[in-house]
Design a protein around this motif. Structure first.
Motif, PDB file in Angstrom:
ATOM      1  N   SER A   4      -2.142  13.751   7.759  1.00 23.58           N
ATOM      2  CA  SER A   4      -2.343  12.552   8.290  1.00 23.58           C
ATOM      3  C   SER A   4      -3.388  12.422   9.477  1.00 23.58           C
ATOM      4  CB  SER A   4      -1.017  11.765   8.799  1.00 23.58           C
ATOM      5  OG  SER A   4      -0.382  11.719   7.548  1.00 23.58           O
ATOM      6  N   THR A  27      -0.636   1.452   2.878  1.00 22.16           N
ATOM      7  CA  THR A  27      -1.183   2.757   2.347  1.00 22.16           C
ATOM      8  C   THR A  27      -0.507   3.856   2.516  1.00 22.16           C
ATOM      9  OG1 THR A  27      -2.762   3.070   3.977  1.00 22.16           O
ATOM     10  CG2 THR A  27      -3.615   1.645   2.220  1.00 22.16           C
ATOM     11  N   MET A  30       1.182   9.860   1.513  1.00 23.13           N
ATOM     12  CA  MET A  30       2.357  10.800   1.347  1.00 23.13           C
ATOM     13  C   MET A  30       3.208  10.635   2.333  1.00 23.13           C
ATOM     14  SD  MET A  30       0.777  12.876  -0.846  1.00 23.13           S
ATOM     15  CE  MET A  30       0.481  11.289  -1.581  1.00 23.13           C
ATOM     16  N   GLY A  31       3.299   9.448   3.153  1.00 22.67           N
ATOM     17  CA  GLY A  31       4.143   9.097   4.230  1.00 22.67           C
ATOM     18  C   GLY A  31       4.002   9.817   5.352  1.00 22.67           C
ATOM     19  N   GLY A  32       2.960  10.388   5.690  1.00 23.38           N
ATOM     20  CA  GLY A  32       2.779  11.012   7.007  1.00 23.38           C
ATOM     21  C   GLY A  32       2.895  10.077   8.293  1.00 23.38           C
ATOM     22  N   HIS A  33       1.940   9.278   8.242  1.00 22.02           N
ATOM     23  CA  HIS A  33       1.867   8.144   9.332  1.00 22.02           C
ATOM     24  C   HIS A  33       3.380   7.447   9.396  1.00 22.02           C
ATOM     25  CE1 HIS A  33      -2.499   8.195   9.199  1.00 22.02           C
ATOM     26  NE2 HIS A  33      -2.401   8.497  10.031  1.00 22.02           N
ATOM     27  N   ASP A  50       1.920   1.260  -1.697  1.00 24.97           N
ATOM     28  CA  ASP A  50       0.912   1.929  -2.125  1.00 24.97           C
ATOM     29  C   ASP A  50       0.575   1.733  -3.614  1.00 24.97           C
ATOM     30  OD1 ASP A  50      -0.312   4.950  -0.909  1.00 24.97           O
ATOM     31  OD2 ASP A  50      -0.916   4.343  -3.248  1.00 24.97           O
ATOM     32  N   ARG A  51      -0.379   1.488  -4.069  1.00 21.19           N
ATOM     33  CA  ARG A  51      -0.868   1.028  -5.363  1.00 21.19           C
ATOM     34  C   ARG A  51      -0.580   2.226  -6.307  1.00 21.19           C
ATOM     35  NH1 ARG A  51      -7.342  -0.065  -5.250  1.00 21.19           N
ATOM     36  NH2 ARG A  51      -6.849  -0.547  -7.475  1.00 21.19           N
ATOM     37  N   HIS A  77      -2.506  -3.634  -1.058  1.00 14.56           N
ATOM     38  CA  HIS A  77      -2.449  -4.489  -0.023  1.00 14.56           C
ATOM     39  C   HIS A  77      -3.109  -5.522   0.191  1.00 14.56           C
ATOM     40  CE1 HIS A  77      -6.428  -3.065   0.719  1.00 14.56           C
ATOM     41  NE2 HIS A  77      -6.258  -1.602   1.039  1.00 14.56           N
ATOM     42  N   GLU A  78      -3.848  -5.879  -0.761  1.00 15.41           N
ATOM     43  CA  GLU A  78      -4.584  -7.383  -0.770  1.00 15.41           C
ATOM     44  C   GLU A  78      -3.429  -8.445  -1.055  1.00 15.41           C
ATOM     45  OE1 GLU A  78      -5.764  -4.302  -2.090  1.00 15.41           O
ATOM     46  OE2 GLU A  78      -7.358  -4.795  -3.373  1.00 15.41           O
ATOM     47  N   ASP A  98      -4.469   2.975   6.155  1.00 12.37           N
ATOM     48  CA  ASP A  98      -5.204   4.166   6.113  1.00 12.37           C
ATOM     49  C   ASP A  98      -6.070   4.219   4.904  1.00 12.37           C
ATOM     50  OD1 ASP A  98      -6.154   6.902   6.552  1.00 12.37           O
ATOM     51  OD2 ASP A  98      -4.248   7.883   6.142  1.00 12.37           O
ATOM     52  N   GLY A 100      -8.671   4.249   1.447  1.00  8.57           N
ATOM     53  CA  GLY A 100      -9.043   5.475   0.600  1.00  8.57           C
ATOM     54  C   GLY A 100      -8.301   6.378  -0.160  1.00  8.57           C
ATOM     55  N   GLN A 105      -4.543  12.916  -4.247  1.00  8.09           N
ATOM     56  CA  GLN A 105      -5.004  12.300  -5.384  1.00  8.09           C
ATOM     57  C   GLN A 105      -6.247  13.272  -5.523  1.00  8.09           C
ATOM     58  OE1 GLN A 105      -5.596   8.569  -3.488  1.00  8.09           O
ATOM     59  NE2 GLN A 105      -3.908   7.517  -4.733  1.00  8.09           N
TER      60      GLN A 105
HETATM   61  C1  LIG Z   1      -5.525   8.243   2.970  1.00  9.23           C
HETATM   62  S1  LIG Z   1      -4.382   7.728   1.874  1.00  9.23           S
HETATM   63  C2  LIG Z   1      -2.715   7.447   2.833  1.00  9.23           C
HETATM   64  C3  LIG Z   1      -2.294   8.575   3.551  1.00  9.23           C
HETATM   65  C4  LIG Z   1      -1.307   8.140   4.483  1.00  9.23           C
HETATM   66  N1  LIG Z   1      -1.397   7.530   5.475  1.00  9.23           N
HETATM   67  C5  LIG Z   1      -0.471   9.588   4.976  1.00  9.23           C
HETATM   68  O1  LIG Z   1      -0.263   9.766   6.500  1.00  9.23           O
HETATM   69  O2  LIG Z   1       0.022  10.226   4.283  1.00  9.23           O
HETATM   70  C6  LIG Z   1      -4.734   6.366   1.094  1.00  9.23           C
HETATM   71  C7  LIG Z   1      -3.427   5.934   0.123  1.00  9.23           C
HETATM   72  O3  LIG Z   1      -3.911   4.369   0.134  1.00  9.23           O
HETATM   73  C8  LIG Z   1      -3.659   3.912  -1.150  1.00  9.23           C
HETATM   74  N2  LIG Z   1      -4.271   2.649  -1.607  1.00  9.23           N
HETATM   75  C9  LIG Z   1      -5.810   2.714  -1.558  1.00  9.23           C
HETATM   76  N3  LIG Z   1      -6.208   1.486  -1.766  1.00  9.23           N
HETATM   77  C10 LIG Z   1      -4.935   0.756  -1.850  1.00  9.23           C
HETATM   78  C11 LIG Z   1      -4.782  -0.590  -1.976  1.00  9.23           C
HETATM   79  N4  LIG Z   1      -5.640  -1.663  -2.124  1.00  9.23           N
HETATM   80  N5  LIG Z   1      -3.477  -1.054  -1.819  1.00  9.23           N
HETATM   81  C12 LIG Z   1      -2.592  -0.278  -1.908  1.00  9.23           C
HETATM   82  N6  LIG Z   1      -2.604   1.119  -1.367  1.00  9.23           N
HETATM   83  C13 LIG Z   1      -3.892   1.703  -1.569  1.00  9.23           C
HETATM   84  C14 LIG Z   1      -3.972   4.934  -1.963  1.00  9.23           C
HETATM   85  O4  LIG Z   1      -3.373   5.223  -3.406  1.00  9.23           O
HETATM   86  C15 LIG Z   1      -3.761   6.269  -1.221  1.00  9.23           C
HETATM   87  O5  LIG Z   1      -2.210   6.843  -1.557  1.00  9.23           O
END
Ligand SMILES: C[S@@+](CC[C@H](N)C(=O)[O-])C[C@H]1O[C@@H](n2cnc3c(N)ncnc32)[C@H](O)[C@@H]1O
Length: 303
Positions: A4, A27, A30-33, A50-51, A77-78, A98, A100, A105
């Protein structure tokens, strides 16, 4: 393993405005934040969105010990306002995005996000996305060129788009990388791979990553309680620009065209931006986690 980014900064900025409030991780990945927030704020609840169904499955496992405080939602998230309504939440004590793609992935060879693995040209983050194969095999050359230029800032967009159209159908990451290599070569040994910008552009288009980002920020601010905060981490300049502009508009900056004699946009100040310049990872974090190097965090507080 996904590390994260800006973890301590997020935990400090997203202290809920009331201890038993509801935080939203839009978003969760992996659930870190989420794990760090739930640990640090033991009375807070969390809506984890998450999508990507696979990401949610992993987050669910990681956050099992907080089960009774977390609600998981698969969605984009939209759709934040609808998601919160369905979860019977009418206000949030903090919202995180967070943006992208996650390392999970990128590193999953079968999902086709990376030219490092031979895989079907997929790149879908969730069931609502379009596959990259669909894009490269069906779009007009001019549409492909625009995607490569706008989302990849690829200087050779025109030649690559033409080569793709001439070589299709393309079904795998390796086939696409070979087509790109036929028109673009790394000049120096340390140059980025010739495929990097094209793969980034197709991923953004396949998942409509920039569509709805401005609306997400607006909706997130709308659902925030007074004194609560929104924190967004962006990984490339296109995303960051949208976040910066959305927050400035919500801080009351006039967005009328410069030649308009009187302001007509009616922008109102609803947040205070807490990061005049985006916060970036420390040198130590950047060294430990190279993926963090492009991260930019912007935070605002609802008035
Ligand atoms: C950078 S990772 C997040 C990591 C997380 N913060 C962590 O600490 O583990 C981004 C996540 O956002 C999700 N994502 C991207 N666009 C999204 C959207 N429009 N709506 C919901 N989730 C989205 C992706 O599937 C991905 O799992």
């Amino acid at each position: 393993m996904h590390e994260s980014v800006l973890l301590n900064e997020i935990v400090e900025f997203l202290r809920p405005n009331r201890s038993d409030g509801t935080l939203v991780d839009a978003t969760v990945g992996m659930g870190g934040h989420a794990e760090a927030l739930l640990t640090r704020y033991p009375a807070a609840r969390l809506i984890a969105i998450d999508r990507d169904p696979r990401a949610l499955e992993i987050a669910r496992g990681r956050l099992r010990k907080f089960e009774e405080r977390v609600t998981f939602v698969q969605g984009r998230h939209e759709k934040l306002i609808d998601i919160l309504k369905q979860s019977n939440i009418d206000a949030a004590s903090g919202v995180l995005a967070d943006l992208g793609v996650s390392s999970m992935q990128l590193d999953d060879a079968n999902r086709g996000f990376s030219f490092r693995f031979d895989a079907p040209l997929d790149m879908r983050m969730g069931p609502d996305s379009t596959s990259a194969a669909d894009l490269v095999n069906t779009l007009e050359e001019s549409e492909l060129r625009k995607i490569l230029r706008d989302y990849g800032e690829e200087p050779m967009a025109k030649r690559i788009a033409r080569a793709i159209v001439e070589a299709r159908p393309l079904e795998t990451t390796t086939q696409l990388a070979e087509v790109i290599r036929s028109v673009k070569r790394a000049k120096k040994p340390n140059d980025i791979d010739p495929s990097t910008l094209t793969f980034q552009a197709l991923r953004i288009a396949a998942n409509e990553e920039l569509v709805g980002l401005d609306q997400f920020v607006t909706d997130a601010v709308e659902v925030l309680e007074s004194g609560a905060r929104i924190a967004v981490i962006a990984f490339h300049s296109l995303e960051d620009r949208i976040i910066k502009r959305a927050l400035r508009r919500l801080e009351g900056e006039c967005i009328c065209p410069p030649d308009l004699p009187v302001c007509g946009c009616g922008s109102k100040e609803v947040v205070k931006i807490l990061t005049k310049r985006p916060q970036v990872p420390t040198a130590l974090e950047q060294e430990k986690n190279p993926r963090s190097r492009s991260a930019k965090l912007r935070v605002a507080e609802k008035l």
